[in-house]
Design an enzyme around this catalytic site. Structure first.
Site, mmCIF file in Angstrom:
data_model
loop_
_atom_site.group_PDB
_atom_site.id
_atom_site.type_symbol
_atom_site.label_atom_id
_atom_site.label_comp_id
_atom_site.label_asym_id
_atom_site.label_seq_id
_atom_site.Cartn_x
_atom_site.Cartn_y
_atom_site.Cartn_z
ATOM 1 N N HIS A 1 5.187 -2.049 5.219
ATOM 2 C CA HIS A 1 5.153 -2.779 3.864
ATOM 3 C C HIS A 1 4.448 -4.008 4.346
ATOM 4 C CE1 HIS A 1 4.382 -2.852 -0.310
ATOM 5 N NE2 HIS A 1 5.716 -3.600 -0.050
ATOM 6 N N GLU B 1 6.492 3.073 5.622
ATOM 7 C CA GLU B 1 6.789 2.756 4.891
ATOM 8 C C GLU B 1 7.361 3.395 3.017
ATOM 9 O OE1 GLU B 1 4.698 0.082 2.466
ATOM 10 O OE2 GLU B 1 2.871 0.037 3.353
ATOM 11 N N SER C 1 1.441 -5.485 -2.361
ATOM 12 C CA SER C 1 3.116 -4.813 -2.869
ATOM 13 C C SER C 1 2.286 -4.406 -5.060
ATOM 14 C CB SER C 1 3.940 -5.430 -3.048
ATOM 15 O OG SER C 1 4.877 -4.847 -2.993
#
Length: 335
Positions: free
Chosen positions: A299, A269, A175
């Site tokens: 995610h 995602e 991320s």
């Protein structure tokens, strides 16, 4: 035409398991409605830090891996201006001589910590047989850009200063940590800093403006990420910084002589488009890269490697990539 069975397909091309579908549904119903209410204020961020810190205890880290708190004052490294803190994850029999993983955790540059990501980092240590260093970098809104970048850069410089050759260092990030890993790699290519040997990105957050995520949300319903919330956190991190800074705008700042990349992203995602666009940037730069889009996954699904089969397979794929060529040569045991 030869018929290919499901079992013969690569794991990232198979039909999603019933476990992963159930988990995605549970998160969509139980967490997404609340995550959409995050306003980005101090109280909300403190709440999420507390909740995610407590929730991380529900995901079991591998008990075979030794966790060592780490703090190096770096007084003998002139280019590092502050202590590097975090933790080492050391697997049984793990040898720094095969290489070292520098893991940059996600959390929208504002939440999470080395502790919240141990379910990934301990698994990575076991699968690769390498020690994993996870720095505790400063976070927004208390410490906006470039604080996190500088701390990640210092951790990388420290490994180099302690005798670990750059080609034996693999950067891994999920991320926002994926953005950080990509930005750090680009910085190395643009300066005299040695380039890391490999880079692995789990669901990287590439576009901090939120524009790509907002567009992607029209095509797919992410079980977890709300684009408007991601945009707020992006603004918190960038602060008064220049959005065109190459350490932020990594889609428009292709570099030469990039190391090999492995990118894993979930098929449902909203950051999928960002991963695919970043892969295009790597292709345009002539880099060696592998993009894996895992159908039906959300995610940073690697976080659930003890719950769904795809997460475990993804961790093994990442370890395979990291271990590639690792047995040739050796490095000092300084780590």
């Amino acid at each position: 035409m030869t018929h290919v069975t499901e079992a013969e397909l690569p794991p990232y091309e198979r039909i999603p398991s019933s476990q992963s579908r159930a988990l995605a549904a549970a998160i969509r119903l139980g967490i997404r409605p609340f995550s959409g209410r995050v306003k980005g204020g101090p109280a909300g961020i403190r709440l999420w830090r507390t909740l995610l810190g407590a929730g991380s205890h529900c995901l079991r880290a591998d008990p075979r891996v030794r966790v060592e708190p780490f703090s190096d004052p770096c007084v003998d490294v002139p280019r590092i201006r502050r202590p590097v803190r975090g933790e080492w994850l050391r697997p049984p029999g793990g040898e720094a001589g095969r290489g070292v993983v520098l893991y940059l955790h996600g959390g929208a540059y504002a939440i999470c910590s080395p502790r919240t990501h141990r379910v990934i980092t301990t698994r990575l240590a076991m699968e690769t047989g390498m020690p994993v260093l996870v720095p505790r970098y400063r976070q927004a809104p208390e410490h906006p850009f470039p604080a996190a970048f500088e701390d990640a850069l210092d951790a990388y410089r420290l490994l180099l200063a302690r005798g670990i050759p750059a080609e034996r260092i693999t950067l891994v990030g999920d991320s926002s940590g994926g953005h950080l890993a990509a930005a750090l790699t680009g910085e190395a290519c643009r300066t005299d800093l040695p380039t890391p040997g490999k880079v692995v990105l789990f669901s990287p957050w590439i576009d901090l403006t939120g524009e790509l995520a907002t567009t992607s949300a029209m095509l797919r319903r992410d079980p977890f990420i709300v684009p408007a919330v991601a945009t707020r956190f992006g603004r918190l991190y960038v602060g008064t910084g220049d959005w065109n800074d190459p350490r932020l705008s990594i889609l428009s700042c292709a570099s030469a002589e990039l190391p090999p990349f492995l990118i894993q992203v979930g098929g449902i995602e909203v950051l999928r488009d960002e991963a695919e666009r970043f892969a295009e940037v790597l292709a345009e730069a002539g880099a060696d890269y592998e993009l894996q889009v895992w159908p039906g996954q959300m995610h940073v699904f690697q976080m659930f490697n003890g719950l769904i089969p795809e997460a475990g397979e993804a961790m093994r794929e990442a370890a395979r990539f990291i271990r590639r060529d690792a047995d040739h040569g050796s490095v000092p045991e300084a780590a």
